[in-house]
Design an enzyme around this catalytic site. Structure first.
Site, PDB file in Angstrom:
ATOM      1  N   ILE A  48      68.326  33.340  87.341  1.00  0.00           N
ATOM      2  CA  ILE A  48      69.359  34.348  87.580  1.00  0.00           C
ATOM      3  C   ILE A  48      70.066  34.082  88.905  1.00  0.00           C
ATOM      4  O   ILE A  48      71.302  34.114  88.988  1.00  0.00           O
ATOM      5  CB  ILE A  48      68.753  35.765  87.546  1.00  0.00           C
ATOM      6  CG1 ILE A  48      68.205  36.077  86.151  1.00  0.00           C
ATOM      7  CG2 ILE A  48      69.804  36.807  87.938  1.00  0.00           C
ATOM      8  CD1 ILE A  48      67.462  37.384  86.050  1.00  0.00           C
ATOM      9  N   LYS A 163      60.305  45.092  80.753  1.00  0.00           N
ATOM     10  CA  LYS A 163      58.853  45.253  80.891  1.00  0.00           C
ATOM     11  C   LYS A 163      58.483  46.383  81.848  1.00  0.00           C
ATOM     12  O   LYS A 163      57.319  46.787  81.917  1.00  0.00           O
ATOM     13  CB  LYS A 163      58.232  43.931  81.333  1.00  0.00           C
ATOM     14  CG  LYS A 163      58.344  42.847  80.261  1.00  0.00           C
ATOM     15  CD  LYS A 163      57.910  41.487  80.762  1.00  0.00           C
ATOM     16  CE  LYS A 163      58.040  40.451  79.644  1.00  0.00           C
ATOM     17  NZ  LYS A 163      59.424  40.294  79.133  1.00  0.00           N
ATOM     18  N   LEU A 202      67.621  33.988  77.784  1.00  0.00           N
ATOM     19  CA  LEU A 202      67.393  32.919  76.816  1.00  0.00           C
ATOM     20  C   LEU A 202      67.366  31.560  77.518  1.00  0.00           C
ATOM     21  O   LEU A 202      68.350  31.148  78.128  1.00  0.00           O
ATOM     22  CB  LEU A 202      68.503  32.936  75.758  1.00  0.00           C
ATOM     23  CG  LEU A 202      68.353  31.954  74.593  1.00  0.00           C
ATOM     24  CD1 LEU A 202      67.081  32.233  73.808  1.00  0.00           C
ATOM     25  CD2 LEU A 202      69.569  32.041  73.671  1.00  0.00           C
ATOM     26  N   THR A 225      52.002  34.255  69.889  1.00  0.00           N
ATOM     27  CA  THR A 225      50.834  35.116  70.087  1.00  0.00           C
ATOM     28  C   THR A 225      50.561  36.050  68.901  1.00  0.00           C
ATOM     29  O   THR A 225      49.426  36.444  68.678  1.00  0.00           O
ATOM     30  CB  THR A 225      50.996  35.956  71.368  1.00  0.00           C
ATOM     31  OG1 THR A 225      52.266  36.598  71.343  1.00  0.00           O
ATOM     32  CG2 THR A 225      50.912  35.074  72.604  1.00  0.00           C
TER      33      THR A 225
END
Length: 354
Positions: A48, A163, A202, A225
């Site tokens: 970023i 998150k 991405l 996972t």
């Protein structure tokens, strides 16, 4: 044949139905007027930070200070932009956990806009390194934001994450607590604090796409996972343009902003698409099991929050359904943590602060 990561991203966006083409829809010719601003970017050598610099260097600005602790990554950033550099661009190897070094940055350069991108972001690693996660993701954010107020910084943009919403991981908890602190200090400061939340970038460093590409290069099994696990994605160019756009928005003082991302994408579908693009149809996909701290599905908005529009069609503001209880983040409990503290002890302290 091994293709570049940019090739895979282009194929995924334009030649599969995994993502809509809007995931990285941005205006490459858009510029912003920062001619009166001294801009400081922490984590400048990360995905970023580097893309923000790539877009800012085309804008008008007074000075840009690029800060990172990763020597080689910062040097590579210097090499990548060597032909475009001027005396108004400064590279600084600095540990943002070192309060004295951070104050020196403010005292020397007097930044007026801060893009705080530096963070530990990998969920499994932070589950086993909670002390480091707290130092960098929470305490360093506190030092930076406190100095921002003391040095009359105009705008402080904090890069958060999906998150942070109802977090289960240590990484998510640290982002959530940092969001809380910025909301706590906003009403009593002249600095505009902006929190930006979005999904996975991405192709960012260490994210699932580069992992898949390494496995393909080794003709190895692709590991996921869980067959049902989903994630939100956004292109780095679009995310960074929206970050810059957020500094120009007219919103209320308590600014938590969410960017429009892809629909939730199954990681299994992404793995299948990557194998198809690679033309290595013999590669297998293996389910390794959900790791500590991982969610099956992320969310962008908490149960207690509402989305409201802004004057930008792809940026939304968070409002609370009811006035939140005023809570003071207890940094003493965090500052007393040591490298010897167990993960369970640290996680217990973090949960009390949520």
């Amino acid at each position: 044949m091994n293709y570049s990561i940019d090739y895979y991203i282009d194929q995924l966006i334009n030649h599969t139905n995994i993502f809509d083409t809007n995931i990285n829809n941005f205006n490459p010719n858009k510029t912003f007027d920062f001619s009166e601003e001294t801009i400081l970017i922490t984590g400048a050598a990360g995905t970023i930070g580097k893309e923000l610099f790539n877009q800012l260097i085309k804008c008008s600005y007074k000075k840009i200070i690029l800060v990172d602790i990763a020597e080689s990554a910062l040097y590579n950033l210097f090499i990548d932009f060597e032909t475009q550099l001027t005396s108004s661009i400064v590279f600084k190897i600095t540990n943002i956990n070192d309060k004295t070094s951070v104050e020196c940055l403010f005292n020397t350069y007097k930044p007026t806009i801060i893009f705080h991108c530096a963070a530990y972001k990998h969920v499994p690693l932070m589950e086993t390194h909670p002390y480091e996660a707290i130092k960098t993701n929470i305490l360093a954010t506190k030092h930076l934001s406190d100095f921002a107020i003391n040095y009359n910084v105009k705008t402080f943009v904090f890069i958060s994450s999906d998150k942070a919403v109802e977090p289960t991981s240590i990484m998510g908890m640290t982002k959530n607590i940092s969001e809380q602190y910025l909301k706590q200090i906003t009403p009593n400061s002249n600095t505009q604090f902006i929190i930006t939340r979005f999904g996975n970038i991405l192709g960012s460093n260490g994210s699932v796409l580069p992992v898949f590409l390494r496995q393909i290069e080794l003709n190895s099994t692709l590991t996921i996972t869980d067959n049902s696990m989903t994630r939100y994605f956004i292109g780095k160019e679009k995310a960074c343009q929206l970050i810059l756009e957020s500094t120009c928005l007219k919103t209320n003082k308590n600014n938590t902003l969410i960017f429009k991302t892809s629909q939730a994408v199954k990681i299994l579908d992404l793995a299948k698409a990557i194998i198809s693009i690679s033309k290595k149809s013999d590669l297998k996909i293996e389910v390794s099991g959900v790791r500590s701290g991982e969610k099956m599905h992320e969310t962008m908005v908490a149960e207690s929050e509402l989305l409201t529009p802004t004057n930008h069609p792809e940026i939304f503001q968070i409002e609370h359904k009811k006035k939140p209880t005023k809570q003071i983040v207890d940094f003493k409990s965090l500052e007393n943590i040591s490298p010897e503290s167990s993960t369970q002890e640290i996680k217990s302290i973090l949960k009390k602060l949520l």
